[in-house]
Structures are given as C-alpha cells and as structure tokens.
Design a protein around this motif. Structure first.
Motif, mmCIF file in Angstrom:
data_model
loop_
_atom_site.group_PDB
_atom_site.id
_atom_site.type_symbol
_atom_site.label_atom_id
_atom_site.label_comp_id
_atom_site.label_asym_id
_atom_site.label_seq_id
_atom_site.Cartn_x
_atom_site.Cartn_y
_atom_site.Cartn_z
ATOM 1 N N PRO A 50 0.826 -1.211 0.000
ATOM 2 C CA PRO A 50 0.000 0.000 0.000
ATOM 3 C C PRO A 50 0.862 1.264 0.000
ATOM 4 N N ILE A 51 0.344 2.299 -0.634
ATOM 5 C CA ILE A 51 0.916 3.636 -0.494
ATOM 6 C C ILE A 51 0.144 4.338 0.618
ATOM 7 N N CYS A 52 0.861 4.905 1.564
ATOM 8 C CA CYS A 52 0.222 5.486 2.755
ATOM 9 C C CYS A 52 0.588 6.952 2.937
ATOM 10 N N VAL A 53 -0.384 7.723 3.425
ATOM 11 C CA VAL A 53 -0.060 9.046 3.928
ATOM 12 C C VAL A 53 0.720 8.826 5.221
ATOM 13 N N ASN B 21 -10.984 13.394 -2.675
ATOM 14 C CA ASN B 21 -11.257 13.425 -1.239
ATOM 15 C C ASN B 21 -11.134 14.807 -0.608
ATOM 16 N N LEU B 22 -10.431 15.716 -1.264
ATOM 17 C CA LEU B 22 -10.195 17.033 -0.665
ATOM 18 C C LEU B 22 -10.480 18.123 -1.697
ATOM 19 N N SER B 23 -11.044 19.221 -1.235
ATOM 20 C CA SER B 23 -11.512 20.262 -2.152
ATOM 21 C C SER B 23 -10.495 21.367 -2.382
ATOM 22 N N VAL B 24 -9.396 21.360 -1.641
ATOM 23 C CA VAL B 24 -8.371 22.392 -1.812
ATOM 24 C C VAL B 24 -7.040 21.721 -2.141
ATOM 25 N N PRO B 25 -6.161 22.406 -2.851
ATOM 26 C CA PRO B 25 -4.864 21.802 -3.188
ATOM 27 C C PRO B 25 -3.978 21.688 -1.958
ATOM 28 N N PRO B 26 -3.014 20.781 -1.995
ATOM 29 C CA PRO B 26 -2.101 20.628 -0.857
ATOM 30 C C PRO B 26 -1.140 21.809 -0.745
ATOM 31 N N MET C 48 12.742 13.320 6.223
ATOM 32 C CA MET C 48 12.106 14.609 6.516
ATOM 33 C C MET C 48 10.795 14.407 7.279
ATOM 34 N N VAL C 49 10.035 13.374 6.876
ATOM 35 C CA VAL C 49 8.794 13.054 7.589
ATOM 36 C C VAL C 49 9.099 12.665 9.026
ATOM 37 N N GLN C 50 10.113 11.845 9.203
ATOM 38 C CA GLN C 50 10.463 11.353 10.534
ATOM 39 C C GLN C 50 10.845 12.491 11.478
ATOM 40 N N TYR C 51 11.402 13.572 10.915
ATOM 41 C CA TYR C 51 11.797 14.711 11.738
ATOM 42 C C TYR C 51 10.712 15.781 11.828
ATOM 43 N N GLY C 52 9.496 15.426 11.409
ATOM 44 C CA GLY C 52 8.363 16.306 11.612
ATOM 45 C C GLY C 52 8.274 17.498 10.698
ATOM 46 N N LEU C 53 8.901 17.412 9.511
ATOM 47 C CA LEU C 53 8.911 18.549 8.602
ATOM 48 C C LEU C 53 7.741 18.538 7.627
ATOM 49 N N GLY C 54 6.892 17.523 7.721
ATOM 50 C CA GLY C 54 5.731 17.447 6.847
ATOM 51 C C GLY C 54 5.277 16.015 6.694
ATOM 52 N N TYR C 55 4.247 15.824 5.863
ATOM 53 C CA TYR C 55 3.765 14.466 5.580
ATOM 54 C C TYR C 55 4.094 14.117 4.139
ATOM 55 N N ALA C 56 3.994 12.831 3.810
ATOM 56 C CA ALA C 56 4.295 12.390 2.452
ATOM 57 C C ALA C 56 3.538 11.112 2.153
ATOM 58 N N PHE C 57 3.467 10.762 0.886
ATOM 59 C CA PHE C 57 2.859 9.515 0.435
ATOM 60 C C PHE C 57 3.988 8.509 0.213
ATOM 61 N N LEU C 58 4.106 7.541 1.122
ATOM 62 C CA LEU C 58 5.242 6.618 1.114
ATOM 63 C C LEU C 58 4.776 5.163 1.026
ATOM 64 N N THR D 251 0.593 6.227 9.833
ATOM 65 C CA THR D 251 0.237 6.075 8.425
ATOM 66 C C THR D 251 -1.272 5.912 8.241
ATOM 67 N N MET D 252 -1.716 6.229 7.020
ATOM 68 C CA MET D 252 -3.100 6.036 6.621
ATOM 69 C C MET D 252 -3.119 5.556 5.174
ATOM 70 N N GLU D 253 -3.708 4.381 4.940
ATOM 71 C CA GLU D 253 -3.788 3.865 3.585
ATOM 72 C C GLU D 253 -4.791 4.679 2.776
ATOM 73 N N ILE D 254 -4.581 4.714 1.465
ATOM 74 C CA ILE D 254 -5.488 5.459 0.584
ATOM 75 C C ILE D 254 -6.082 4.500 -0.443
ATOM 76 N N SER D 255 -7.275 4.808 -0.926
ATOM 77 C CA SER D 255 -7.993 3.928 -1.848
ATOM 78 C C SER D 255 -8.508 4.709 -3.045
ATOM 79 N N ASP D 256 -8.782 3.993 -4.148
ATOM 80 C CA ASP D 256 -9.292 4.639 -5.349
ATOM 81 C C ASP D 256 -10.822 4.745 -5.300
ATOM 82 N N ALA D 257 -11.415 5.144 -6.419
ATOM 83 C CA ALA D 257 -12.864 5.356 -6.461
ATOM 84 C C ALA D 257 -13.650 4.074 -6.251
ATOM 85 N N ASP D 258 -13.032 2.927 -6.522
ATOM 86 C CA ASP D 258 -13.699 1.632 -6.329
ATOM 87 C C ASP D 258 -13.381 1.027 -4.969
#
Length: 286
Positions: A163-166, A202-207, A222-232, A245-252
């Motif tokens: 899985p790709i996770c936030v 899922n979101l109405s505004v750009p990142p 960078m994520v580990q040091y709290g500088l932001g989030y990423a899709f890993l 982490t949070m897994e992400i899913s498609d329209a199906d």
C-alpha cells in the motif's frame, strides 16, 4: 593497447582529474601520466588537454572514451559467456534497479543469492524505473527491478505489492492534510497521477507543498523529523514507531498500491547464471 589502458581512459573520463584517476586505478600519478603519453604516441594524437582545473578530452579523446566503454562492456560479455561453459553458476550479473528497491530490498536478496552461488559477482545500475526499462531492453543489464509496468517487456514477474500510505510523524486525520506541509519527492508519473486523483476526489483544496526532495529516502527522513507528511510505500515505515500512516484507496475502494516487478530480456536468459537468478527471485518470498 592493453586492457588496462582502456580502463584508464574510462576512469579519466569519469574523474576529469589525473590524481583522482590514479587513485581509482591504484597507480601512482607519474605512472598513469606516462601511460597516457604512451597511448597518445600509439595513436599519434593528443587525447586530453591538461590544466590546473583538471583535464578535458579532445575530439579524438572523446572517441576513445566511447571505444573504451564499448571494449570494456564487450570483454565483460565475453568473460560471462566463457564462464557459462566452465561453471554454470558463475559470472557477473548486471542488475538495474530503482533507488527504492536498491536500498530496501536488493541487498538482502543478493546476500542470500551469494550464499548459494559464491562465484557470482554483481554490477548494480541504480536509476528511475522508466530508465531501467530502457536499460534492460537495450541489453545493458541482464535483469531489472522496477516499480511501474510501462509495457513493452515480455518477461515480467510481479514480486510484491504494498500500500501507499499518507505518512506523518504524529497522529492525524484526513481533514488535517490541507493544513499540513506536504513533502514531495520525484516519482514515476504513473504513481503520482494516482495519488493526485485520490487527493482531488477526497479534498476540495490543493495541498500546501512545504518541501521538494529528489528521492524517497530523503523524503522519509524529513517526515520522521516532523517537517511534513508524504505519500510513502508501506515497507519504508512499517518498522518506524514514530511515523503514523493512513492507507489510501481509489474510487472503487481498492487500495492504491505500489508494485515491484522483475523484468529481463530473452537474450540474457540464455546465460545459466541469469536463469538461475531469475528462478531464485521467483521462488523467494520478498
């Protein structure tokens, strides 16, 4: 011209400095300089211009650099074919792999394979998946490990899917993401396009892009040091307790995943050591 002379030319081209080239070749600087003069005398041309900033190849020298690369590659191919007849499980495997696979998976695989086939050597080419496809197709590598199936390769085998996770350094929710800085890394466009579609659905505004880096490993740090989030990819963070982490899913409602593939070409598989390696990978749980 001796075999070593071709290697001298190739190393000089890479280092652009006689002192550094001598160190790579385990020669003294005077010895390498003398050998370079002998090569120039043999061909009757000047190969390089020397200056305080290093060396620059002449047009004749650039031609010799191309010939050196072809000669060295050809000699390796000949040696591999000769080893094929004398020892079926010996030779040099040229492996192309994505940066991510090279760091997180390839070392363990090569260690296990080397234990079983100790007469095997490896040359590793690390590049983007799209370039690895071209390298294998051009027969510059026996096998490749890639994260995207671009098509055009007949021999392809899926090793694993993850899985790709936030990923973020503290607990978060979907609603938090538009307010947090996103760390972007250079990624294959096919993977990135699926992430972009998930965001728009899922979101109405750009990142808010807070940082751009050139690879996954830097991004994870960078994520580990709290500088932001990423899709890993999941396996990058599965053993790090400080990353949530949070897994992400498609329209199906299917998980968005990242697959890793083994690719190889028809000509390479005729070498016993390549066939042995391919069979080993297919039968190994990665």
């Amino acid at each position: 011209m001796e075999d070593r002379d071709w290697k001298i030319i190739k190393v000089l081209s890479a280092e652009k400095n006689i002192t550094k080239a001598a160190q790579v070749m385990y020669m003294s600087q005077p010895a390498l300089t003398a050998r370079l003069r002998q090569i120039e005398q043999e061909f009757g041309v000047q190969i390089v211009h020397r200056s305080s900033k290093g060396i620059q190849f002449t047009p004749a020298g650039e031609l010799l650099v191309e010939m050196a690369e072809e000669f060295i590659d050809r000699m390796e191919q000949i040696k591999d074919k000769v080893r094929h007849f004398s020892n079926e499980n010996a030779g040099t495997l040229v492996i192309g792999a994505s940066n991510y696979f090279t760091i997180y998976t390839l070392p363990q695989l090569l260690h296990s394979f080397k234990d079983q086939y100790p007469n095997t050597d490896f040359t590793i080419i690390t590049d983007w998946s799209r370039n690895i496809f071209n390298i294998v197709y051009a027969q510059k590598a026996h096998v490749g490990f890639v994260s995207v199936d671009y098509g055009g390769v007949k021999n392809i085998h899926c090793l694993f899917e993850e899985p790709i996770c936030v990923s973020y350094y503290k607990p978060f929710s979907l609603a938090d993401l538009p307010k947090l800085p996103l760390i972007l890394y250079q990624s294959d466009y096919m993977i990135q396009s699926r992430i972009d579609k998930w965001w728009r659905r899922n979101l109405s505004v750009p990142p808010i892009v807070g940082m751009r880096v050139n690879n996954l490993v830097t991004c994870k740090e960078m994520v580990q040091y709290g500088l932001g989030y990423a899709f890993l990819p999941r396996r990058m963070t599965q053993n790090i307790e400080s990353i949530y982490t949070m897994e992400i899913s498609d329209a199906d409602n299917q998980k968005i995943t990242r697959k890793t593939w083994l690719i190889y070409n028809e000509q390479s598989i005729n070498l016993s050591i390549v066939q042995t390696f391919v069979d080993f990978i297919k039968n190994t749980r990665v």
